[in-house]
Scaffold this motif. Structure first.
Motif, PDB file in Angstrom:
ATOM      1  N   THR A 171       0.895  -1.068   0.019  1.00  0.00           N
ATOM      2  CA  THR A 171       0.116   0.112  -0.075  1.00  0.00           C
ATOM      3  C   THR A 171       0.504   1.058   0.353  1.00  0.00           C
ATOM      4  OG1 THR A 171      -1.548  -1.122   0.978  1.00  0.00           O
ATOM      5  CG2 THR A 171      -2.004   0.567   1.216  1.00  0.00           C
ATOM      6  N   ASP A 194      -8.808   0.540  -3.372  1.00  0.00           N
ATOM      7  CA  ASP A 194     -10.313   0.327  -3.259  1.00  0.00           C
ATOM      8  C   ASP A 194     -10.622  -0.822  -2.370  1.00  0.00           C
ATOM      9  OD1 ASP A 194     -13.073   0.812  -4.463  1.00  0.00           O
ATOM     10  OD2 ASP A 194     -12.900  -0.965  -5.103  1.00  0.00           O
ATOM     11  N   ILE A 195     -10.296   0.438  -0.867  1.00  0.00           N
ATOM     12  CA  ILE A 195     -10.302  -0.932   0.188  1.00  0.00           C
ATOM     13  C   ILE A 195     -12.316  -1.327   0.534  1.00  0.00           C
ATOM     14  CG2 ILE A 195      -8.111   0.120   0.680  1.00  0.00           C
ATOM     15  CD1 ILE A 195      -8.657   1.516   2.532  1.00  0.00           C
ATOM     16  N   LEU A 196     -12.821   0.413   0.817  1.00  0.00           N
ATOM     17  CA  LEU A 196     -13.934   0.347   1.218  1.00  0.00           C
ATOM     18  C   LEU A 196     -14.295  -0.315   0.606  1.00  0.00           C
ATOM     19  CD1 LEU A 196     -14.944   4.004   1.252  1.00  0.00           C
ATOM     20  CD2 LEU A 196     -14.351   2.227   3.143  1.00  0.00           C
ATOM     21  N   ILE A 218     -16.018  -1.709  11.073  1.00  0.00           N
ATOM     22  CA  ILE A 218     -15.319  -0.637  10.576  1.00  0.00           C
ATOM     23  C   ILE A 218     -15.720   0.952  11.339  1.00  0.00           C
ATOM     24  CG2 ILE A 218     -15.168   1.243   7.874  1.00  0.00           C
ATOM     25  CD1 ILE A 218     -16.180  -0.773   5.989  1.00  0.00           C
ATOM     26  N   PHE A 222     -12.145   5.066  10.210  1.00  0.00           N
ATOM     27  CA  PHE A 222     -11.216   4.413   8.620  1.00  0.00           C
ATOM     28  C   PHE A 222     -12.206   5.239   6.933  1.00  0.00           C
ATOM     29  CE2 PHE A 222     -11.130   1.091   5.566  1.00  0.00           C
ATOM     30  CZ  PHE A 222      -9.625   0.763   5.805  1.00  0.00           C
ATOM     31  N   ARG A 223     -13.418   6.091   7.126  1.00  0.00           N
ATOM     32  CA  ARG A 223     -13.465   6.455   6.054  1.00  0.00           C
ATOM     33  C   ARG A 223     -12.509   7.836   5.934  1.00  0.00           C
ATOM     34  NH1 ARG A 223     -17.724   3.807   3.526  1.00  0.00           N
ATOM     35  NH2 ARG A 223     -19.087   2.581   5.249  1.00  0.00           N
ATOM     36  N   SER A 226      -9.323   6.056   4.326  1.00  0.00           N
ATOM     37  CA  SER A 226      -9.888   5.961   2.675  1.00  0.00           C
ATOM     38  C   SER A 226      -9.381   7.070   2.306  1.00  0.00           C
ATOM     39  CB  SER A 226     -10.462   5.353   2.570  1.00  0.00           C
ATOM     40  OG  SER A 226     -11.802   6.540   2.788  1.00  0.00           O
ATOM     41  N   ASP A 230      -6.057   5.059   0.567  1.00  0.00           N
ATOM     42  CA  ASP A 230      -6.406   3.576  -0.432  1.00  0.00           C
ATOM     43  C   ASP A 230      -5.674   4.382  -1.628  1.00  0.00           C
ATOM     44  OD1 ASP A 230      -7.802   2.214  -2.473  1.00  0.00           O
ATOM     45  OD2 ASP A 230     -10.221   3.048  -1.346  1.00  0.00           O
ATOM     46  N   ASN A 233      -7.004   6.229  -5.379  1.00  0.00           N
ATOM     47  CA  ASN A 233      -7.163   8.009  -4.975  1.00  0.00           C
ATOM     48  C   ASN A 233      -5.676   8.258  -5.725  1.00  0.00           C
ATOM     49  OD1 ASN A 233      -9.271   8.060  -3.271  1.00  0.00           O
ATOM     50  ND2 ASN A 233      -8.825   7.869  -1.649  1.00  0.00           N
ATOM     51  N   THR A 257     -11.739  -5.682  -6.058  1.00  0.00           N
ATOM     52  CA  THR A 257     -11.160  -4.694  -5.716  1.00  0.00           C
ATOM     53  C   THR A 257      -9.913  -4.611  -6.939  1.00  0.00           C
ATOM     54  OG1 THR A 257      -9.712  -5.679  -3.992  1.00  0.00           O
ATOM     55  CG2 THR A 257     -11.596  -4.259  -3.487  1.00  0.00           C
TER      56      THR A 257
END
Length: 647
Positions: A171, A194-196, A218, A222-223, A226, A230, A233, A257
């Protein structure tokens, strides 16, 4: 726990703007070399260097990163690779295998690097005040600063630098490549973007985090993570060529993903999607979760991907083959496939990899080579109904002669649903049966107690003897602390014993006790010592007097009087095969004990003694206390633990 109230608007942040590239490239590195030597191998001469550098400041404190580097000499300037983790031994092997300068870091908060810990629920999500406070931002910064260091070295071509890492290191690799144009090659493994979506499809990352009610899931922050954490992005800003190595059944990055991320990348991407491979559990036969040992086939593919990525992209020997193109059509009860691979390299063949059980297992269908309109193509068909075709997952693998295994991006039917493996409760084999005993052993002073901790179900385990200092020592170690320490060693796979020994004869007596009474559980040729303070000085003495019977001696902050220190240094040349690791701090009043032993051994040509000296500027202040009070001790285990546990 980090604050859950976010004091800024995450939607206003452009992830790439979180890094000040001007400062990353120009701020002083403040390098301090801890260890340097030259070694000659059949490939030539190599310079090995361990050092600290300043990465950046975090909440008013300098982040000092420990790095391990190996430079091939007399062949440069050469390309270089930065590893997201590793040791001096691992980078030396990599440099020899690939003829590149190689540098690995102890990522922030691990090994000998200071900073916030690598903790999912804490440092990873410490985003309430400032997104730059997040652990992954700092990890990426560590890597970019390592690139700055490499570009200043005369042995390195600054225009040919790559980055590699696995899992979280992968990552980091993709984010770094999305930020810094100095990177020519990104070689991530066991990661994707695309971890979500990975969370939403039952990926095992759900088990890494806990919500406020204590259950997996989650957390709200965490959002926020991301936004910058992530790789999706950064898919449109990848600078260097990307060679992505990933298991087709990776439980942390479901195959959904993989498709999303690969399609989003606008740069130069090659994919090596390994069938029946994942995040590590396809290394053993485990019927309860449906895995088998596929390490040989996976190793062939991953090793080839690494080797040819470096040869083609960094050494610029020849261009890598392009991603194979796959088309398909359902007609007359069959799914017809046509693959057009890059035939500029000689091909061994092309196979279709497909799964009809939600990517739980993959089957292989060799495709037939034909020539059509002067092009080499590979065709095949699969009898399947329209309904079943909509549930398939498939891709092709092009196998090049003495070259890489390159795959197309995966294709998913409209009704495809991934079947995730259940998170296994433990490792393969019987559950441990722990024993915690107090045994008496005979010494010249009579009988003395020793605490033992081991797994009764394990045979021929490597053994470690913890030499605790006397109760009057500056570390003030209690019996409860000795027990906790040997229990910790036992749970890491060792047969552990702990005692307060007065001299080498008592250590010899405990060695004999382990061999005679616990011979079925202990490997007699794999016994090591770990000592603290006065116990560390005894470990050094035993390394000399009992050399050949002890695999390794680890001395933390060795301390003794001046006469004994001089005697240890005088005898250091008699050291035989025992490997010695000495850890001390420049602020420790007893620092000269370990330094004198190491220098005396080096003067006698003994290459099996390593001295690791921490420094106030490295963020590890000396405090005389048990390991919980000395941060460097716990992190130092990565330096020697592989020697203790090696079979």
């Amino acid at each position: 726990m980090p604050p859950t109230f976010v004091q800024y608007d995450p939607s206003s942040i452009v992830p790439q703007d979180l890094w000040s590239l001007d400062r990353i490239r120009t701020d002083p590195l403040e390098v301090r070399v801890r260890h340097e030597e030259r070694r000659r191998h059949p490939e030539g001469e190599f310079l090995l260097r361990e050092f600290f550098f300043t990465s950046h400041e975090f909440r008013g404190e300098k982040q000092r990163i420990c790095a391990h580097a190996v430079f091939p000499l007399g062949r440069g300037p050469l390309p270089a690779m930065v590893h997201g983790a590793g040791s001096l031994d691992s980078v030396e092997a990599f440099a020899r295998a690939h003829n590149v300068a190689t540098l690995a870091i102890d990522r922030v908060g691990t090994g000998d690097s200071n900073g916030p810990p690598d903790s999912y629920n804490l440092a990873w999500l410490d985003l309430g005040r400032e997104m730059r406070d997040g652990w992954m931002v700092q990890y990426v910064t560590n890597t970019l600063r390592a690139i700055t260091y490499l570009q200043l070295q005369p042995e390195v071509d600054p225009a040919r630098i790559g980055v590699t890492g696995g899992s979280r290191g992968g990552t980091m690799t993709l984010i770094a490549n999305g930020v810094d144009s100095r990177i020519s090659l990104a070689l991530p493994s066991a990661t994707c973007g695309d971890i979500l979506t990975a969370f939403e499809h039952g990926g095992w990352a759900n088990y890494l985090y806990t919500r406020e009610d204590g259950r997996p899931g989650i957390p709200p922050l965490f959002r926020i993570f991301s936004v910058h954490g992530d790789p999706l992005n950064y898919a449109r800003t990848q600078h260097g060529q990307v060679v992505l190595i990933l298991g087709a059944q990776d439980e942390y990055f479901p195959i959904y993903t993989v498709k999303t991320f690969c399609q989003a990348v606008t740069g130069d991407l090659r994919l090596c999607l390994v069938p029946d491979w994942d995040h590590g559990i396809f290394s053993a036969l485990r019927p309860e979760i449906g895995t088998y040992d596929n390490r040989v086939e996976a190793g062939l593919r991953t090793d080839a991907a690494v080797r040819w990525a470096i040869q083609c992209i960094l050494h610029r020997q020849r261009p890598l083959p392009h991603t194979p193109l796959l088309s398909w059509l359902h007609r007359d009860g069959k799914l017809n496939f046509t693959c057009t691979p890059d035939a500029s390299w000689p091909l061994e063949g092309v196979d279709l990899l497909y799964s009809a059980d939600g990517a739980y297992f993959f089957q292989r269908l060799p495709l037939e080579k034909i020539y059509e309109t002067f092009r080499e193509r590979y065709v095949g068909d699969l009898p399947v109904t329209t309904e079943d075709a909509s549930k398939l997952c498939f891709y092709v693998e092009a196998r090049y002669k003495d070259g890489p295994f390159l795959t197309s991006f995966p294709e998913l039917g409209l009704a495809f649903q991934q079947r995730m493996r259940v998170l296994p409760p433990g490792q393969p084999g019987p559950q441990p049966d722990w024993a915690f005993l107090e045994e008496k052993f005979l010494t010249s002073r009579g009988s003395a107690p020793a605490l033992l901790a081991f797994d009764r179900t394990r045979k021929n385990a490597p053994a470690v003897i913890l030499l605790a200092p006397p109760e009057s020592d500056r570390f003030e170690v209690t019996g409860a602390q000795i027990r906790a320490e040997i229990e910790r060693f036992a749970r890491r796979g060792l047969f552990a014993a702990g005692l307060r020994a007065a001299d080498c004869s008592e250590v010899e007596a405990i060695l004999e006790l382990l061999r005679s009474r616990f011979g079925g559980h202990v490997r007699p040729d794999a016994m090591s010592l770990v000592g603290y303070s006065l116990g560390a000085a005894l470990a050094l003495e035993c390394a000399i007097r009992l050399s050949g019977r002890i695999r390794a001696a680890v001395a933390f902050a060795p301390a003794c009087d001046a006469a004994r220190a001089q005697a240890l240094a005088a005898d250091a040349g008699n050291l035989d095969s025992t490997r010695v690791f000495i850890f001390s701090d420049l602020e420790d009043p007893a620092f000269d004990v370990g330094q004198g032993f190491a220098h005396a051994a080096a003067a006698k040509g003994r290459a099996n003694v390593r001295l690791f000296a921490s420094h106030p500027t490295d963020g590890l202040r000396w405090r005389p206390g048990w390991p919980e009070a000395v941060p460097g001790l716990r992190r130092a285990e990565e330096k020697f633990f592989g020697v203790l546990t090696a079979s």
